[in-house]
Scaffold this motif. Structure first.
Motif, PDB file in Angstrom:
ATOM      1  N   LEU A   1       0.822  -1.229   0.000  1.00  0.00           N
ATOM      2  CA  LEU A   1       0.000   0.000   0.000  1.00  0.00           C
ATOM      3  C   LEU A   1       0.856   1.279   0.000  1.00  0.00           C
ATOM      4  O   LEU A   1       0.534   2.250  -0.689  1.00  0.00           O
TER       5      LEU A   1
ATOM      6  N   THR B   1      -8.711   2.876   0.433  1.00  0.00           N
ATOM      7  CA  THR B   1      -8.626   1.442   0.157  1.00  0.00           C
ATOM      8  C   THR B   1      -9.200   0.726   1.372  1.00  0.00           C
ATOM      9  O   THR B   1      -9.263   1.298   2.465  1.00  0.00           O
TER      10      THR B   1
ATOM     11  N   HIS C   1     -10.265   0.255   6.685  1.00  0.00           N
ATOM     12  CA  HIS C   1     -10.129   1.288   5.649  1.00  0.00           C
ATOM     13  C   HIS C   1      -8.803   1.983   5.877  1.00  0.00           C
ATOM     14  O   HIS C   1      -8.477   2.331   7.012  1.00  0.00           O
TER      15      HIS C   1
END
Ligand SMILES: C[S@@+](CC[C@H](N)C(=O)[O-])C[C@H]1O[C@@H](n2cnc3c(N)ncnc32)[C@H](O)[C@@H]1O
Length: 279
Positions: A31, A212, A267
């Motif tokens: 990420l 995301t 999240h």
């Protein structure tokens, strides 16, 4: 802005980043790399620009910037974590330099940079505003600052539960943990970031966001993910030891059972801002 506990925080953070350095790039399926790519996209560096990347870590943003500015441009990445810098240096392009330097005391000449980036680093600095003021000194007129920040307010009920169970456990075991002030935690919210930047003289501020999320397959996967999500949970988890860790996981599982479909959901939301320094 309330910066209480900042000195304690900085020691704690460098130690934290040294510890997580080997796992930083692979956390949450890469990420950090996706956030870095988006930051470079919104910062829009062009060939020949001179760029500074503050709190460069393993160089995820720095390397992408170096590619974009090409051989006629140059990039400097600065950080205080030696282990992060060790990972950033191999494979750096000839137009890239990494230096061990504090974001609050940047020893560069004034008006040298076209673009200064802060990839997820601003809220973790001992003094974020002092660093941004220094960035204003280092930018040439019309230069840009580009910032990415984690937006904390969009976390799920399951994440709220994780922090609550961990916090309660810390209190029960007499632990004093350095914490972010509420102002610092709110740094990445939509209403605050443009205000800080415009007070410093930045104009034409543009914001974009990225959210995301997902659901962990097991309690252990969830705990690993959350432990890598920031210095405070990571430090607490790392000092618990097997018995307290088991106690933590049992309490967490009981709480998750009450959340039904929301259990183990997460999240991670980010905000990106670019501003142009007025003359
Ligand atoms: C979340 S990481 C971001 C790394 C990288 N910019 C990225 O986008 O993946 C934050 C970085 O800020 C660095 N840092 C924290 N406090 C600092 C300070 N006062 N001066 C310089 N770097 C600092 C940490 O060592 C860490 O590498």
């Amino acid at each position: 802005m309330d910066l209480s506990g900042a000195e304690e925080l900085i020691e704690h953070l460098v130690e934290y980043y040294d510890r997580v350095a080997p796992k930083y790039d692979s956390w949450a399926s890469g990420l950090h790399g996706r956030v870095a790519a988006r930051l470079v996209e919104v910062a829009a560096p062009v060939r020949g620009e001179v760029v500074l990347d503050v709190g460069c870590g393993t160089g995820l943003v720095t390397h992408l910037l170096a590619h974009r500015v090409g051989v006629k441009g140059s990039v400097v990445g600065i950080d205080l974590s030696a282990r992060m810098l060790d990972l950033a240096r191999p494979g750096a392009r000839p137009n890239t330099t990494f230096m061990a330097m504090a974001a609050e005391h940047m020893v560069f000449r004034a008006h040298r940079f076209d673009l200064i980036t802060y990839g997820q680093s601003l809220p973790y600095l001992a003094d974020p505003l002092a660093s941004l003021e220094d960035a204003v000194r280092l930018l040439r007129p019309g230069g840009r600052v580009a910032v990415s920040l984690h937006r904390r307010s969009l976390q799920t009920e399951a994440q709220d539960l994780f922090y609550k169970v961990l916090g309660d456990l810390a209190v029960r075991h007499h632990l004093r943990v350095p914490d972010h002030s509420p102002e610092r935690s709110a740094f990445g919210e939509r209403e605050n970031l443009p205000r800080f930047l415009s007070e410093l003289g930045f104009e034409e501020i543009r914001l974009t966001e990225m959210v995301t999320g997902g659901r962990s397959r097991s309690p252990r996967e969830w705990t690993e993910l959350m432990a890598g999500s920031g210095p405070l949970p990571n430090t607490l988890m790392s000092i618990l030891g097997p018995r307290l860790r088991a106690e933590f996981e049992v309490t967490l599982a009981e709480g998750m059972a009450e959340l039904g479909d929301e259990a183990f959901r997460y999240h991670f939301a980010f905000i990106f801002a670019v501003g142009v320094l007025g003359s």
